[in-house]
Enzyme design. Structure first.
Site, PDB file in Angstrom:
ATOM      1  N   HIS A 192     -10.280  -5.619  -2.653  1.00 36.76           N
ATOM      2  CA  HIS A 192     -11.304  -5.420  -1.612  1.00 36.76           C
ATOM      3  C   HIS A 192     -12.457  -4.635  -2.253  1.00 36.76           C
ATOM      4  O   HIS A 192     -12.433  -3.405  -2.300  1.00 36.76           O
ATOM      5  CB  HIS A 192     -10.721  -4.667  -0.412  1.00 36.76           C
ATOM      6  CG  HIS A 192      -9.723  -5.463   0.349  1.00 36.76           C
ATOM      7  ND1 HIS A 192     -10.065  -6.622   1.019  1.00 36.76           N
ATOM      8  CD2 HIS A 192      -8.388  -5.305   0.517  1.00 36.76           C
ATOM      9  CE1 HIS A 192      -8.982  -7.133   1.589  1.00 36.76           C
ATOM     10  NE2 HIS A 192      -7.955  -6.362   1.295  1.00 36.76           N
ATOM     11  N   ASP A 233     -12.170  -9.839  -1.546  1.00 35.70           N
ATOM     12  CA  ASP A 233     -13.449 -10.029  -0.849  1.00 35.70           C
ATOM     13  C   ASP A 233     -14.433  -9.016  -1.427  1.00 35.70           C
ATOM     14  O   ASP A 233     -14.037  -7.992  -1.982  1.00 35.70           O
ATOM     15  CB  ASP A 233     -13.365  -9.961   0.686  1.00 35.70           C
ATOM     16  CG  ASP A 233     -12.607  -8.781   1.237  1.00 35.70           C
ATOM     17  OD1 ASP A 233     -12.485  -7.757   0.532  1.00 35.70           O
ATOM     18  OD2 ASP A 233     -12.142  -8.866   2.393  1.00 35.70           O
ATOM     19  N   GLU A 241      -6.123 -10.235  -2.207  1.00 32.84           N
ATOM     20  CA  GLU A 241      -6.911 -10.137  -0.961  1.00 32.84           C
ATOM     21  C   GLU A 241      -8.399 -10.024  -1.272  1.00 32.84           C
ATOM     22  O   GLU A 241      -9.138  -9.279  -0.616  1.00 32.84           O
ATOM     23  CB  GLU A 241      -6.467  -8.917  -0.133  1.00 32.84           C
ATOM     24  CG  GLU A 241      -4.981  -8.906   0.175  1.00 32.84           C
ATOM     25  CD  GLU A 241      -4.547  -7.746   1.063  1.00 32.84           C
ATOM     26  OE1 GLU A 241      -5.412  -7.093   1.676  1.00 32.84           O
ATOM     27  OE2 GLU A 241      -3.330  -7.501   1.144  1.00 32.84           O
ATOM     28  N   ASN A 270       2.067  -4.483  -3.510  1.00 27.59           N
ATOM     29  CA  ASN A 270       0.666  -4.848  -3.345  1.00 27.59           C
ATOM     30  C   ASN A 270      -0.125  -3.608  -2.945  1.00 27.59           C
ATOM     31  O   ASN A 270       0.339  -2.819  -2.117  1.00 27.59           O
ATOM     32  CB  ASN A 270       0.640  -5.891  -2.205  1.00 27.59           C
ATOM     33  CG  ASN A 270      -0.673  -6.593  -2.023  1.00 27.59           C
ATOM     34  OD1 ASN A 270      -1.270  -7.053  -2.984  1.00 27.59           O
ATOM     35  ND2 ASN A 270      -1.115  -6.695  -0.771  1.00 27.59           N
ATOM     36  N   GLU A 301       0.799  -1.236   0.000  1.00 27.99           N
ATOM     37  CA  GLU A 301       0.000   0.000   0.000  1.00 27.99           C
ATOM     38  C   GLU A 301       0.828   1.281   0.000  1.00 27.99           C
ATOM     39  O   GLU A 301       0.647   2.146   0.862  1.00 27.99           O
ATOM     40  CB  GLU A 301      -0.961  -0.025   1.201  1.00 27.99           C
ATOM     41  CG  GLU A 301      -1.889  -1.229   1.149  1.00 27.99           C
ATOM     42  CD  GLU A 301      -2.809  -1.372   2.347  1.00 27.99           C
ATOM     43  OE1 GLU A 301      -2.798  -0.501   3.224  1.00 27.99           O
ATOM     44  OE2 GLU A 301      -3.549  -2.380   2.401  1.00 27.99           O
TER      45      GLU A 301
HETATM   46  O1  G3I Z   1      -3.622  -8.825  18.280  1.00 33.19           O
HETATM   47  C1  G3I Z   1      -4.538  -7.910  18.885  1.00 33.19           C
HETATM   48  C2  G3I Z   1      -5.142  -8.490  20.135  1.00 33.19           C
HETATM   49  O2  G3I Z   1      -4.128  -8.689  21.088  1.00 33.19           O
HETATM   50  C3  G3I Z   1      -6.217  -7.520  20.667  1.00 33.19           C
HETATM   51  O3  G3I Z   1      -6.868  -8.113  21.747  1.00 33.19           O
HETATM   52  C4  G3I Z   1      -7.233  -7.229  19.582  1.00 33.19           C
HETATM   53  C5  G3I Z   1      -8.258  -6.197  20.045  1.00 33.19           C
HETATM   54  O4  G3I Z   1      -8.720  -5.397  18.993  1.00 33.19           O
HETATM   55  O5  G3I Z   1      -6.572  -6.707  18.448  1.00 33.19           O
HETATM   56  C6  G3I Z   1      -5.641  -7.596  17.890  1.00 33.19           C
HETATM   57  O6  G3I Z   1      -5.071  -7.008  16.764  1.00 33.19           O
HETATM   58  C7  G3I Z   1      -5.898  -6.953  15.631  1.00 33.19           C
HETATM   59  C8  G3I Z   1      -5.188  -7.691  14.508  1.00 33.19           C
HETATM   60  O7  G3I Z   1      -5.925  -7.579  13.317  1.00 33.19           O
HETATM   61  C9  G3I Z   1      -5.030  -9.167  14.800  1.00 33.19           C
HETATM   62  O8  G3I Z   1      -6.269  -9.777  14.941  1.00 33.19           O
HETATM   63  C10 G3I Z   1      -6.095  -5.510  15.251  1.00 33.19           C
HETATM   64  O9  G3I Z   1      -6.882  -4.841  16.227  1.00 33.19           O
HETATM   65  C11 G3I Z   1      -6.787  -5.407  13.923  1.00 33.19           C
HETATM   66  O10 G3I Z   1      -6.784  -4.054  13.496  1.00 33.19           O
HETATM   67  C12 G3I Z   1      -6.035  -6.228  12.890  1.00 33.19           C
HETATM   68  O11 G3I Z   1      -6.746  -6.156  11.681  1.00 33.19           O
HETATM   69  C13 G3I Z   1      -6.035  -6.588  10.555  1.00 33.19           C
HETATM   70  C14 G3I Z   1      -5.865  -5.431   9.573  1.00 33.19           C
HETATM   71  O12 G3I Z   1      -5.221  -5.900   8.413  1.00 33.19           O
HETATM   72  C15 G3I Z   1      -5.043  -4.316  10.157  1.00 33.19           C
HETATM   73  O13 G3I Z   1      -4.827  -3.320   9.239  1.00 33.19           O
HETATM   74  C16 G3I Z   1      -6.847  -7.681   9.905  1.00 33.19           C
HETATM   75  O14 G3I Z   1      -6.924  -8.811  10.773  1.00 33.19           O
HETATM   76  C17 G3I Z   1      -6.190  -8.070   8.577  1.00 33.19           C
HETATM   77  O15 G3I Z   1      -7.018  -8.981   7.903  1.00 33.19           O
HETATM   78  C18 G3I Z   1      -6.008  -6.811   7.720  1.00 33.19           C
HETATM   79  O16 G3I Z   1      -5.418  -7.146   6.501  1.00 33.19           O
HETATM   80  C19 G3I Z   1      -5.167  -6.062   5.619  1.00 33.19           C
HETATM   81  C20 G3I Z   1      -3.951  -6.433   4.797  1.00 33.19           C
HETATM   82  O17 G3I Z   1      -2.886  -6.720   5.646  1.00 33.19           O
HETATM   83  C21 G3I Z   1      -3.579  -5.336   3.826  1.00 33.19           C
HETATM   84  N1  G3I Z   1      -4.701  -4.948   3.017  1.00 33.19           N
HETATM   85  C22 G3I Z   1      -5.929  -4.657   3.714  1.00 33.19           C
HETATM   86  C23 G3I Z   1      -6.304  -5.794   4.640  1.00 33.19           C
HETATM   87  C24 G3I Z   1      -7.619  -5.513   5.315  1.00 33.19           C
HETATM   88  O18 G3I Z   1      -7.541  -4.424   6.177  1.00 33.19           O
END
Ligand code: G3I
Length: 461
Positions: free
Chosen positions: A237, A268, A266, A201, A160
């Site tokens: 997305h 969806d 990615e 990406n 990004e």
């Molecule tokens: O690990 C912590 C956990 O300890 C805590 O309790 C919990 C509470 O909110 O958060 C957890 O972290 C989360 C993390 O995912 C792991 O589950 C974050 O809040 C959450 O923001 C994070 O979201 C991820 C997101 O990227 C962050 O930008 C999504 O799972 C993940 O699927 C998403 O993937 C991104 C790609 O990397 C890049 N392109 C967009 C895509 C969708 O946003």
């Protein structure tokens, strides 16, 4: 000493029995090819993202391991996971995903080495001068890519890097180092793991437009400078309410013509909730159209969906009121999009199998020369009630419903719809509704092959 020879009558009996078994026992039915196998037959992969907390969900892991031939860690190879403190690396969760892939003979797309998000505060707020930040970046890329060396098919090296207008995103890396951070990251990744295909990406670059022009110009200039770049990832997305990407196939092709691979990384397709049969049907068409766009471009090497089930989608927490974005629902049951993907990949719609949300028993109760009576039982096999249902199926021949009961019956061509009556619209988990009809026919009165309830395929029982 030689074993005693079996007598002639005994041999004859053995042959006769073998022949009988061959004639009477049907051959084991060949399993339907999976999405991964269908893609492989087209020289592509079909993958899913996953995340470590999901790996304790056995039914989820079973489908993840069997349906896809590539997986991507959704979070566990990112900077905040792999180097949360400076110089302290942690690979356990990334290793867990790699080990799972190896057990299932899947490839892994590594995601991601350099990104402005999920970047620990020590990097984003460190106030490092350019020389130091460059060495921090190179050290991170080198250490992580070396750890996973030889185990990953692809690396999303830079994620990004663009704004919506095609200018470079104002990340700590761009602010401090200018766009040279991208070439630095690619070179360090190539040196650490020469076999991995190196990708940049981004999202909203799927169709032609200002942002994808920015990416196009970057890739063109990196190629001209001899910077190692093998592929461009198009995240995909998508959202029904924003329309399908403009000229997606043409866009993929112009990148391929620069001499790089392209991949949908990615995918969806979200919608405003609640989902309904119309939205799910449009979503299915879009999944099919993305797949066809990829298959039409020989350098489009594969498709990854951003997890495969609505149970674990990132969408609802980031876009409240939106969701239902993936080809399997929250109960791991295939949605219309799943069959659309299968068909676009050259397969046939899959048997929804024992996990289907609904079951339909179709029974011809009586039949005479030009007509018949059928009884149909619709069962909710899910864990939550169904409030309002429409059963759809298609007659294989010229059957025509002349009169029906316990549902509102209608027919267009071969397509039949039975909408619940006012008194049987709620089907509790495990409950059934019995409906029926009289119909005319000529020739053979074959039963419909598939049934769907509210757009979701049912198990025939
Ligand atoms: O690990 C912590 C956990 O300890 C805590 O309790 C919990 C509470 O909110 O958060 C957890 O972290 C989360 C993390 O995912 C792991 O589950 C974050 O809040 C959450 O923001 C994070 O979201 C991820 C997101 O990227 C962050 O930008 C999504 O799972 C993940 O699927 C998403 O993937 C991104 C790609 O990397 C890049 N392109 C967009 C895509 C969708 O946003």
């Amino acid at each position: 000493m030689l074993p005693p020879r079996p007598s002639q009558p005994l041999l004859a009996l053995v042959f006769a029995l073998a022949l009988l078994v061959a004639l009477v026992v049907p051959p084991a039915q060949a399993a339907e090819p999976t999405l991964g196998e269908l893609a492989a037959a087209k020289g592509r992969y079909f993958g899913s993202a996953t995340d470590n907390p999901e790996l304790t969900d056995a039914p989820y892991v079973a489908i993840l391991g069997s349906e896809f031939n590539s997986i991507t860690p959704g979070n566990s190879m990112k900077w905040d996971a792999t180097e949360p403190q400076r110089g302290q690396f942690s690979f356990a969760r990334g290793d867990e995903v790699v080990a799972l892939a190896q057990r299932n003979s899947q490839r892994v797309r590594g995601h991601t080495l350099v990104w402005h998000s999920q970047l620990p505060g020590w990097v984003s707020n460190g106030g490092f001068p350019a020389t130091e930040l460059r060495s921090i970046l190179q050290n991170h890329v080198t250490t992580v890519a070396t750890h996973f060396k030889g185990k990953l098919a692809h690396w999303d090296v830079v994620n990004e890097p663009f704004n919506e207008d095609g200018t470079f995103r104002d990340s700590v890396f761009y602010r401090t180092l200018g766009q040279s951070y991208i070439a630095d990251a690619l070179r360090a990744a190539r040196a650490a793991d020469p076999a991995a295909k190196l990708y940049i990406n981004d999202y909203n670059t799927d169709g032609l437009g200002a942002k994808s022009d920015g990416m196009y110009n970057l890739v063109k200039s990196l190629k001209a400078q001899g910077v190692p770049i093998d592929g461009v990832g198009f995240q995909g997305h998508l959202a029904l309410q924003y329309g399908f990407p403009y000229k997606m196939q043409e866009n993929l092709r112009r990148f391929a013509d620069l001499g790089v691979d392209v991949a949908i990384t990615e995918l969806d397709i979200r919608m405003n909730l609640p989902a309904d049969a119309t939205k799910l049907a449009t979503q299915a068409t879009w999944y099919s159209d993305v797949t066809k766009a990829c298959l039409a471009v020989s350098r489009c090497v594969g498709i990854t969906i951003w997890d495969y089930t609505d149970k674990y989608s990132w969408i609802p927490s980031v876009f409240p009121g939106e969701g239902a974005a993936l080809p399997y629902d929250e109960n791991l049951r295939p949605k219309p999009a799943y069959n659309a993907l299968r068909t676009a990949l050259g397969g046939t719609p899959g048997d929804p199998g024992p996990t289907a949300a609904c079951a339909v028993a179709y029974k011809v109760e009586s039949q005479w020369n030009a007509g018949f009576t059928a009884a149909v039982t619709v069962t909710n096999r899910g864990t939550t009630p169904i409030n309002g249902w429409r059963l759809t199926f298609a007659f294989p021949g010229d059957q025509k419903v002349t009169q029906g009961w316990n549902a509102g019956w209608s027919q267009t061509g071969r397509d039949v719809t039975a909408a619940n009556a006012s008194w049987n619209g709620t089907l509790a988990a495990g409950a059934s509704a019995s409906i029926g009809f009289n119909a005319s026919y000529t020739g053979t009165n074959a039963a419909p092959a598939t049934f769907a309830l509210n757009g979701t395929a049912c198990r025939a029982s």
